[in-house]
Motif scaffolding. Structure first.
Motif, short mmCIF file in Angstrom:
data_model
loop_
_atom_site.label_atom_id
_atom_site.label_comp_id
_atom_site.label_asym_id
_atom_site.label_seq_id
_atom_site.Cartn_x
_atom_site.Cartn_y
_atom_site.Cartn_z
N ALA A 79 44.64 33.38 -11.49
CA ALA A 79 43.54 33.46 -12.45
C ALA A 79 43.28 32.06 -12.97
O ALA A 79 44.20 31.38 -13.41
CB ALA A 79 43.89 34.39 -13.60
N ARG A 80 42.03 31.65 -12.91
CA ARG A 80 41.64 30.34 -13.42
C ARG A 80 40.62 30.58 -14.53
O ARG A 80 39.58 31.20 -14.30
CB ARG A 80 41.05 29.49 -12.31
CG ARG A 80 40.71 28.09 -12.78
CD ARG A 80 40.31 27.17 -11.64
NE ARG A 80 41.49 26.88 -10.81
CZ ARG A 80 41.54 27.08 -9.50
NH1 ARG A 80 40.51 27.57 -8.85
NH2 ARG A 80 42.63 26.79 -8.83
N VAL A 81 40.93 30.08 -15.71
CA VAL A 81 40.06 30.21 -16.87
C VAL A 81 39.49 28.83 -17.16
O VAL A 81 40.23 27.89 -17.46
CB VAL A 81 40.84 30.74 -18.10
CG1 VAL A 81 39.95 30.81 -19.33
CG2 VAL A 81 41.46 32.10 -17.80
N LEU A 82 38.18 28.70 -17.03
CA LEU A 82 37.48 27.44 -17.30
C LEU A 82 36.62 27.65 -18.54
O LEU A 82 35.63 28.37 -18.48
CB LEU A 82 36.60 27.06 -16.10
CG LEU A 82 37.31 27.00 -14.75
CD1 LEU A 82 36.30 26.89 -13.62
CD2 LEU A 82 38.29 25.86 -14.71
N ILE A 83 37.04 27.05 -19.65
CA ILE A 83 36.35 27.31 -20.91
C ILE A 83 36.00 26.01 -21.63
O ILE A 83 36.64 24.99 -21.45
CB ILE A 83 37.18 28.23 -21.84
CG1 ILE A 83 38.63 27.77 -21.92
CG2 ILE A 83 37.09 29.66 -21.37
CD1 ILE A 83 39.53 28.62 -22.79
N ALA A 84 34.97 26.10 -22.47
CA ALA A 84 34.49 24.94 -23.22
C ALA A 84 35.55 24.43 -24.19
O ALA A 84 35.65 23.22 -24.43
CB ALA A 84 33.21 25.29 -23.97
N GLU A 85 36.34 25.35 -24.75
CA GLU A 85 37.38 24.96 -25.68
C GLU A 85 38.43 26.05 -25.80
O GLU A 85 38.15 27.22 -25.56
CB GLU A 85 36.81 24.63 -27.06
CG GLU A 85 36.14 25.79 -27.73
CD GLU A 85 35.51 25.41 -29.07
OE1 GLU A 85 36.14 24.71 -29.87
OE2 GLU A 85 34.37 25.84 -29.30
N ALA A 86 39.63 25.65 -26.17
CA ALA A 86 40.73 26.58 -26.44
C ALA A 86 41.48 26.03 -27.65
O ALA A 86 41.97 24.91 -27.62
CB ALA A 86 41.66 26.68 -25.24
N ARG A 87 41.52 26.82 -28.71
CA ARG A 87 42.19 26.40 -29.94
C ARG A 87 43.24 27.43 -30.32
O ARG A 87 42.97 28.63 -30.30
CB ARG A 87 41.19 26.29 -31.10
CG ARG A 87 40.03 25.37 -30.84
CD ARG A 87 40.42 23.91 -31.04
NE ARG A 87 39.30 23.04 -30.76
CZ ARG A 87 39.26 22.20 -29.73
NH1 ARG A 87 40.26 22.11 -28.90
NH2 ARG A 87 38.21 21.44 -29.53
N SER A 88 44.43 26.95 -30.69
CA SER A 88 45.44 27.89 -31.18
C SER A 88 44.99 28.38 -32.55
O SER A 88 44.28 27.66 -33.27
CB SER A 88 46.81 27.21 -31.26
OG SER A 88 46.81 26.24 -32.27
N PRO A 89 45.37 29.60 -32.93
CA PRO A 89 44.95 30.12 -34.24
C PRO A 89 45.32 29.18 -35.40
O PRO A 89 44.57 29.08 -36.36
CB PRO A 89 45.69 31.46 -34.35
CG PRO A 89 45.85 31.89 -32.92
CD PRO A 89 46.10 30.61 -32.16
N GLU A 90 46.43 28.46 -35.27
CA GLU A 90 46.87 27.54 -36.33
C GLU A 90 45.92 26.35 -36.49
O GLU A 90 45.88 25.73 -37.55
CB GLU A 90 48.29 27.01 -36.04
CG GLU A 90 49.36 28.08 -35.99
CD GLU A 90 49.39 28.88 -34.68
OE1 GLU A 90 49.03 28.32 -33.61
OE2 GLU A 90 49.74 30.06 -34.74
N GLU A 91 45.20 26.00 -35.44
CA GLU A 91 44.28 24.86 -35.50
C GLU A 91 42.96 25.21 -36.18
O GLU A 91 42.18 24.31 -36.51
CB GLU A 91 43.93 24.40 -34.08
CG GLU A 91 45.02 23.75 -33.31
CD GLU A 91 44.54 23.36 -31.92
OE1 GLU A 91 43.66 22.48 -31.81
OE2 GLU A 91 45.03 23.96 -30.95
N LEU A 92 42.67 26.48 -36.36
CA LEU A 92 41.37 26.91 -36.88
C LEU A 92 41.32 26.78 -38.40
O LEU A 92 42.24 27.18 -39.09
CB LEU A 92 41.08 28.35 -36.46
CG LEU A 92 41.06 28.60 -34.95
CD1 LEU A 92 40.89 30.08 -34.66
CD2 LEU A 92 39.98 27.79 -34.27
N ASP A 93 40.21 26.26 -38.89
CA ASP A 93 39.99 26.07 -40.32
C ASP A 93 38.96 27.11 -40.79
O ASP A 93 37.78 27.02 -40.43
CB ASP A 93 39.48 24.64 -40.55
CG ASP A 93 39.21 24.32 -42.00
OD1 ASP A 93 38.88 25.24 -42.80
OD2 ASP A 93 39.31 23.14 -42.35
N VAL A 94 39.41 28.07 -41.58
CA VAL A 94 38.56 29.17 -42.02
C VAL A 94 37.33 28.67 -42.77
O VAL A 94 36.21 29.12 -42.51
CB VAL A 94 39.36 30.18 -42.88
CG1 VAL A 94 38.45 31.22 -43.51
CG2 VAL A 94 40.43 30.87 -42.03
#
Length: 138
Positions: A79-94
């Motif tokens: 499986a190859r996932v090609l995405i614009a971005e991947a952020r861990s939940p800890e990196e997200l700023d509410v």
């Protein structure tokens, strides 16, 4: 489980490789709904939408990411996932995500229906809503 078949998986963004290795399962959301990919899945290509990407390394270990738009390709037990971005939940700023969501909704209300600006605002709104949901743990 002993002898359980694994799926080779790769997650790539424009910034580089996010993950490469064996998984029990990969689960995410495509433009037509949720999908779970196990070892020896049939070949497929799917458009990915902003959502939570889950990499099931074992029964007790799951790595999650907020995924941007992109593509999923499954072929030959890989499986190859090609995405614009991947952020861990800890990196997200509410608070930043709430602000981006408000801006996207404002832009959408001001854009001419069917215009490129409306499409861009709609995509940003979908991304912000998905990432906010992940950041808030909902």
């Amino acid at each position: 489980m002993a002898g359980e078949k694994k799926l080779e998986a790769e997650v790539l963004t424009p910034e580089g490789e996010v993950f490469s290795g064996e998984l029990q399962m990969l689960s995410t959301r495509t433009s037509v709904g949720e999908v779970g990919i196990l070892a020896e899945h049939i070949p497929m290509i799917a458009r990915l939408v902003p959502a939570e990407l889950r990499l099931h390394k074992s029964d007790s270990e799951v790595e999650t990411y907020a995924q941007g738009e992109g593509w999923l390709e499954v072929f030959a037990n890989r499986a190859r996932v090609l995405i614009a971005e991947a952020r861990s939940p800890e990196e997200l700023d509410v608070s930043e995500l709430r602000h981006r969501l408000e801006e996207a909704e404002r832009s959408l209300s001001e854009a001419e229906e069917g215009s490129a600006a409306a499409e861009h605002a709609e995509r940003e709104r979908a991304r912000s809503e998905a990432f906010l949901k992940i950041a808030e743990g909902s």
